[in-house]
Design an enzyme around this catalytic site. Structure first.
Site, PDB file in Angstrom:
ATOM      1  N   ASN A   1       9.239  46.898  26.411  1.00 58.41           N
ATOM      2  CA  ASN A   1      10.514  47.284  27.018  1.00 58.41           C
ATOM      3  C   ASN A   1      10.380  48.562  27.837  1.00 58.41           C
ATOM      4  O   ASN A   1      11.019  48.709  28.877  1.00 58.41           O
ATOM      5  CB  ASN A   1      11.589  47.499  25.945  1.00 58.41           C
ATOM      6  CG  ASN A   1      11.918  46.225  25.178  1.00 58.41           C
ATOM      7  OD1 ASN A   1      11.647  46.134  23.988  1.00 58.41           O
ATOM      8  ND2 ASN A   1      12.452  45.236  25.846  1.00 58.41           N
TER       9      ASN A   1
ATOM     10  N   TYR B   1       7.631  30.715  29.876  1.00 62.41           N
ATOM     11  CA  TYR B   1       6.961  32.021  29.874  1.00 62.41           C
ATOM     12  C   TYR B   1       6.284  32.316  31.211  1.00 62.41           C
ATOM     13  O   TYR B   1       6.108  33.470  31.583  1.00 62.41           O
ATOM     14  CB  TYR B   1       5.986  32.113  28.686  1.00 62.41           C
ATOM     15  CG  TYR B   1       6.732  32.432  27.420  1.00 62.41           C
ATOM     16  CD1 TYR B   1       7.063  33.747  27.111  1.00 62.41           C
ATOM     17  CD2 TYR B   1       7.174  31.430  26.579  1.00 62.41           C
ATOM     18  CE1 TYR B   1       7.794  34.058  25.976  1.00 62.41           C
ATOM     19  CE2 TYR B   1       7.914  31.723  25.437  1.00 62.41           C
ATOM     20  CZ  TYR B   1       8.213  33.049  25.135  1.00 62.41           C
ATOM     21  OH  TYR B   1       8.941  33.353  24.016  1.00 62.41           O
TER      22      TYR B   1
ATOM     23  N   HIS C   1       3.048  30.702  21.583  1.00 64.33           N
ATOM     24  CA  HIS C   1       4.279  29.970  21.853  1.00 64.33           C
ATOM     25  C   HIS C   1       4.038  28.469  22.065  1.00 64.33           C
ATOM     26  O   HIS C   1       4.946  27.741  22.462  1.00 64.33           O
ATOM     27  CB  HIS C   1       5.014  30.561  23.057  1.00 64.33           C
ATOM     28  CG  HIS C   1       5.605  31.907  22.768  1.00 64.33           C
ATOM     29  ND1 HIS C   1       6.583  32.090  21.818  1.00 64.33           N
ATOM     30  CD2 HIS C   1       5.346  33.134  23.283  1.00 64.33           C
ATOM     31  CE1 HIS C   1       6.907  33.370  21.764  1.00 64.33           C
ATOM     32  NE2 HIS C   1       6.158  34.034  22.639  1.00 64.33           N
TER      33      HIS C   1
ATOM     34  N   ASP D   1      12.402  16.998  25.525  1.00 67.00           N
ATOM     35  CA  ASP D   1      11.650  17.855  24.623  1.00 67.00           C
ATOM     36  C   ASP D   1      12.682  18.785  23.979  1.00 67.00           C
ATOM     37  O   ASP D   1      13.606  19.256  24.641  1.00 67.00           O
ATOM     38  CB  ASP D   1      10.616  18.668  25.409  1.00 67.00           C
ATOM     39  CG  ASP D   1       9.637  19.388  24.493  1.00 67.00           C
ATOM     40  OD1 ASP D   1       8.436  19.087  24.584  1.00 67.00           O
ATOM     41  OD2 ASP D   1      10.059  20.250  23.698  1.00 67.00           O
TER      42      ASP D   1
END
Lengths: 711, 711
Positions: free
Chosen positions: B145, B254, B411, B431
């Site tokens: 962050n 992603y 992931h 999915d």
């Protein structure tokens, strides 16, 4: 004497010419004097141009195909059935194409087809198949289809009339239309003199034909019944089939269907006999019926699916294209009808369609004006009604529908005091509609499924109270038809919309009242849906109040513990056998909440009661071996052993999620502390807090001056 | 000597000025020489005007509020966390607002806020909270962050730079940015030198800051790693994190996220050092990565949700607004990117956004060109890949996605040889994506749910084969990461698209091949989806091949008999424990079909096998006490005791229903008689009929010259 004879003859002719009709064609949706303007219009105005293009394409396709007029043989959906349906539709397209283009080939196609029908019709006996419980036709298996066929076909004939030779006209009229008139009025006399939507198609077919082929006798019968005494026929139907608010008792889905013959015949009457002022009849009843049909939709155009409705049906259906065009052009040119016409995306290629398309192109449209209103049911408006609340713009509108009407005949559901909630363009608390896959052959030929009776009609399928796991009137439709719910209070103010209704017949010895409000409080952006369902009885009962909902449950108090390793049905009859019980738990402190995320917005339903409650989570699908039931889920407030019970709920509409930006705002509910502080025969005292501020909410059931008191 | 000294100094200065950067501001998304044009553009071009309006509104709102720079305290979602996030966003809006409007008040706001940060930053130790398993930041609980904060903030500083006094600039650079550079490169050295998307944010923040405050040393480190040897750093990341086709191994969701720091830093590099030709680097890799991101969406804009994806995420996300704008303006002005920009409905208020908005207003847009393509996975493109078939226009497109890639790191899902099918704007075989309600506090704080592991990642949650009720690699991610599926054949012809892939590691001793085609036959309007899943083993196994589907089942053979009075879970682990078994039946003759109605269109899945089969109907929701799983359903082909097995299916896309007109066409499937005539090691011989015409369909697994033979 010769002179006298001549005079008598002259007087007789004068009399008949007076009572016969102007024979100018066309004269129904298109009129001769307007053809020039219409021909220009189809080149000029976008919506009319588009609609004409479609008609012309249909007509051009049709005239390339061989004319087929098969001997009637198959039932609904079968080959001959579909061919005859197709024929009336292509004849109408060709009729319009002839008038707009002036090209004889289209008229010739209609002429040839009608001659073929004229050559065959009288040979056809009653249709060999018969729809169960329905009167047979000759072209189709039920007479209703024959009536519809003729309503379309007489329009085509009117359109091509002037292009036909006199001898062909004579053949068609004497061999086809006159036998049809006889069949519709004599053989089908039972239907013709009913007060029923099938009869409307019958009288419209007969009356329109009577005007077009100049048979005043039949027009009289159509208007006033076969005895011409006005006890039956079209005018009696206008009187009795609609409530004074223009509501048709079977509900919006059937209202839409019933509307078409009413307005087509009215338009014909108005053209031939404007002096009858049919559009003014019964305080502009037909205009009201069209307006009410539109008011019975949500902002996405779908009809409120109460009773046996096909979901997904919208005001784009052809009946309302006719309805909106005629309402605007012939009755009242309200600019907000143009908004609907634009959304319909088509107009009837007609005088009315021209006016709509022209005015739309001139930018005269205004957003359709959805009204909060009470729509009364019953011919005299005394059989309860539907309460509708609206709040917000047409782009993001809250709508609440409360049903406290009559049973609505054979297509009615056992759903007294049912509640539907819409918001943000979608259903929040939906109605299941009918259990039917229309036109899907593999699902019982597209007809109503057995589950329509075992599930969709049952009380538990609706957002209202079921007593002792039994439907209203023990699901006896005849019994249900005898009484209606009654609306005791309805009031619309800027920040508070209120509907209160009673149902004291559905369960012997049980008195039910639902008082629902949409209340704007200054602390919150969206009004709160406040629902108070009160039931009283001298004996203890099981009370089940489900809220069928759309969306996903994201939070609850008490915390839900779903059954993990087995599901069982909730009951064994009245629809309970179709429900899986997913979770069941006691509600400590008689209050709690559930938060649902639906279409990126939150709905938190806070609830409280004055007697112990349990909370059940339900999903549909038990005892459904054919997998005919659609995914549905509910939460249900239950009390198992109360005489009097009050269910108090507040549905707060709040916040939003944005999966694209991955942001969430306003996810926390601001309503807290629901309490039932008193539940007396004449009043209920409730309270809740919004952002910490306490609201006292009192319903004074017997005080119409101060029905709801808030402070 | 004095002269010499001067000369040396001059040379030293020259050297440093050469290796320092042009100090013209702004110089990232907006450039000084273009400000005039941009100021005109925001008044002229619709999309830019709209985007500017939003930025200005955000900025105007921000400057009315007090500047808050709280001491870092709370974890993600908490108050100080949200405030610091908000700060970088409002500073950027104000920076842009200053450049466009020229109004000092916006620059003053950024200046004051940066001074406040400069006054505080060095006092802050490592954040008191820590995200589990992640390196801590100073402003936020994880360093990621902090990197993101700086990527935004350095842009704001660049935008307001010239409006600040030299002394304030010095304070901000020395007290805020220099300490940040040190923190990011020294304290966070472990991350800085990784090949990982967190490292990309780190190097982008460091590199962009290096350029803007003229610290070439840091730019060098950002580009080539802290050792400046090129083994790590930005260029190494471009080399290794993407496949040669621009695919990021974690999957589209992603990929989108990883993209932003890559392209923002690239844009900065290109402005400061155009001689590096960064957009040409690795055969235009960044352009490919942007293009591939778009190619990984369906026509409704949603990313194919393989692996841990949030469903509903679209190319409207800000990362791809940047991506599309930069790709079009700085790399290749392909007119079909304008189509995407128009659908995004916004541009970055920047040089690139100006170009897009201008060209769009000039009508240069073309429909986005979706390609059938193989997208290879792995840094060298050797770890399998995704096969994508497309057919039809962007308004009504069939899309098939086949996943035969690597695990995709943490992931990734255990979904080797997974198949997704889209048509008519919706999912047909979906999915599940991830099990997560992002940003919904009540659902585990918006983080991944436990069901992400127990359900969403498991093999049975996907449209691929599960062997012995066990997930691929026994759901061991480390093991799965070691090998990838392999694509053995991919070919796109006009009427036949073919993808064939093998997976021989997921189950020891089991070899799987899926060969899928989209075949246009002249008898039908829409291509057929032909799927042949073959599995071979020396030992007998249970093989389960589910098709998770959307829509409603309306017909089937064998006729389905759903369980009526009880549901039980399908199994006890690897996701089976979450599935209710709704029906189970033998398949006589080893073949059958199911017809699904979805979004008014029919999908009939015909299937056949070469060994006995059973058909199971499934729905999701067992062992889900918190009701976290979303409604999902499947039909599943199962064989319980085969060594070799071939599952042959053809999905026919046909017909339509129209609930408004109440018409149905093409409801009957035209495909019949599926047969498996031979299943040899090197070939599978299959046949089927379309409208009575027989098609022989042979797969020659070892013959790439004639892989599929049809006659």
């Amino acid at each position: 004497m010769n002179y006298l004879k001549k005079l008598v003859w002259a007087l007789i002719c004068l009399f008949f010419s007076l009572s016969s009709f102007s024979q100018e064609h066309p004269s129904i949706m298109l009129s001769k004097q307007n053809i020039g303007a219409l021909r220009k219009g189809v080149q000029t105005y976008a919506l009319l141009k588009k609609s004409w293009k479609k008609i012309k394409s249909d007509a051009d396709k049709a005239i390339l195909e061989a004319i087929e007029v098969p001997v009637p043989k198959e039932a609904g959906g079968g080959k001959s059935h579909e061919q005859h349906k197709k024929n009336y539709s292509t004849m109408l397209s060709c009729g319009i194409a002839y008038q707009i283009s002036g090209d004889q080939k289209y008229a010739a196609y209609v002429e040839q087809m009608l001659l073929k029908y004229a050559a065959e019709y009288e040979k056809w006996p009653l249709h060999p198949k018969r729809k169960e419980g329905h009167q047979g036709g000759r072209i189709f298996w039920q007479s209703l289809n024959d009536f519809v066929w003729q309503v379309y076909t007489i329009q085509s004939y009117d359109l091509v009339h002037d292009a036909l030779s006199a001898s062909n006209r004579k053949t068609i009229e004497s061999k086809l239309f006159e036998p049809i008139l006889k069949f519709f009025t004599v053989d089908c006399a039972g239907t013709f003199d009913k007060i029923h939507n099938h009869a409307t198609w019958d009288v419209a077919a007969v009356g329109m034909t009577g005007y077009v082929i100049n048979k005043p006798e039949y027009v009289q019968m159509a208007l006033k019944g076969s005895a011409k005494d006005g006890k039956t026929g079209y005018l009696a139907q206008v009187d009795q089939l609609f409530s004074p608010d223009g509501y048709y008792t079977e509900g919006p889905y059937y209202q839409r269907y019933a509307l078409l013959p009413f307005i087509l015949f009215a338009k014909t009457i108005n053209n031939y006999q404007p002096e009858l002022k049919i559009f003014q009849y019964r305080d502009q009843l037909l205009a009201k019926a069209i307006q009410t049909s539109l008011q019975l939709t949500y902002t996405d155009g779908t009809f409120f699916p109460i009773n046996d409705a096909i979901k997904g049906k919208t005001y784009e259906s052809s009946e309302l294209v006719y309805g909106v065009d005629i309402a605007y052009a012939d009755i009242n040119a309200s600019p907000d009808l143009l908004d609907i016409a634009a959304k319909q995306g088509e107009v009837v290629v007609s005088d009315a369609g021209l006016k709509i398309a022209k005015d739309l192109s001139e930018g005269r449209s205004k957003p359709f004006s959805y009204q909060s209103q009470l729509i009364k049911d019953g011919a005299s408006g005394k059989e309860g009604g539907l309460g509708i609340f609206r709040s917000g713009s047409n782009e993001d509108q809250q709508a609440v529908v409360l049903k406290a009407a009559s049973q609505g005949m054979g297509h009615g559901h056992f759903d007294r005091l049912n509640l539907l909630y819409y918001d943000n363009g979608v259903e929040i608390f939906p109605d299941y509609g009918s259990a039917r896959f229309i036109n899907i052959e593999s699902k019982k030929g597209g007809d109503y499924l057995p589950e329509n009776k075992t599930w969709a009609k049952q009380t538990i399928a609706h957002n209202t109270l079921t007593v002792d796991q039994t439907s209203n009137f023990k699901a006896n439709a005849d019994l249900a038809q005898q009484t209606a719910a009654s609306v005791s209070y309805f009031k619309i103010d800027k920040d508070l919309q209120i509907f209160s209704a009673d149902e004291n017949h559905a369960y012997p010895g049980v008195r039910m009242n639902r008082t629902t409000a949409l209340l704007k409080v200054k602390e919150l952006q969206k009004p709160l849906l406040i629902d108070v369902f009160r039931v009283n009885s001298d004996k203890a009962h099981q009370y089940d109040l489900p809220f069928w909902y759309k969306g996903h449950l994201v939070d609850a108090s008490p915390k839900i513990k779903g059954f993990t390793d087995q599901l069982k049905p909730l009951g064994s009859k009245y629809g309970y056998e179709h429900i899986w019980l997913n979770a069941e738990q006691a509600v400590p402190g008689k209050s709690g909440y559930l938060s649902i995320l639906n279409n990126k917005r939150f709905y938190t339903v806070h609830f409280a009661a004055d007697a112990p409650l349990s909370l059940k989570l339900l999903s549909l699908g038990a005892n459904d071996p054919d997998l005919s039931l659609l995914e549905s889920k509910a939460f249900m407030l239950s009390s198992t052993d109360s005489k009097d019970q009050l269910f108090f709920s507040i549905t707060e509409t709040h916040g939003q999620t944005n999966p694209v930006n991955e942001t969430t705002t306003g996810a926390s509910s601001q309503v807290t502390d629901l309490q039932v502080t008193a539940n007396h025969p004449d009043r209920a005292s409730l309270s809740f807090k919004v952002k910490g501020k306490t609201y006292q909410y009192q319903i004074n059931y017997n005080n119409k001056e101060n029905f709801i008191k808030i402070n």
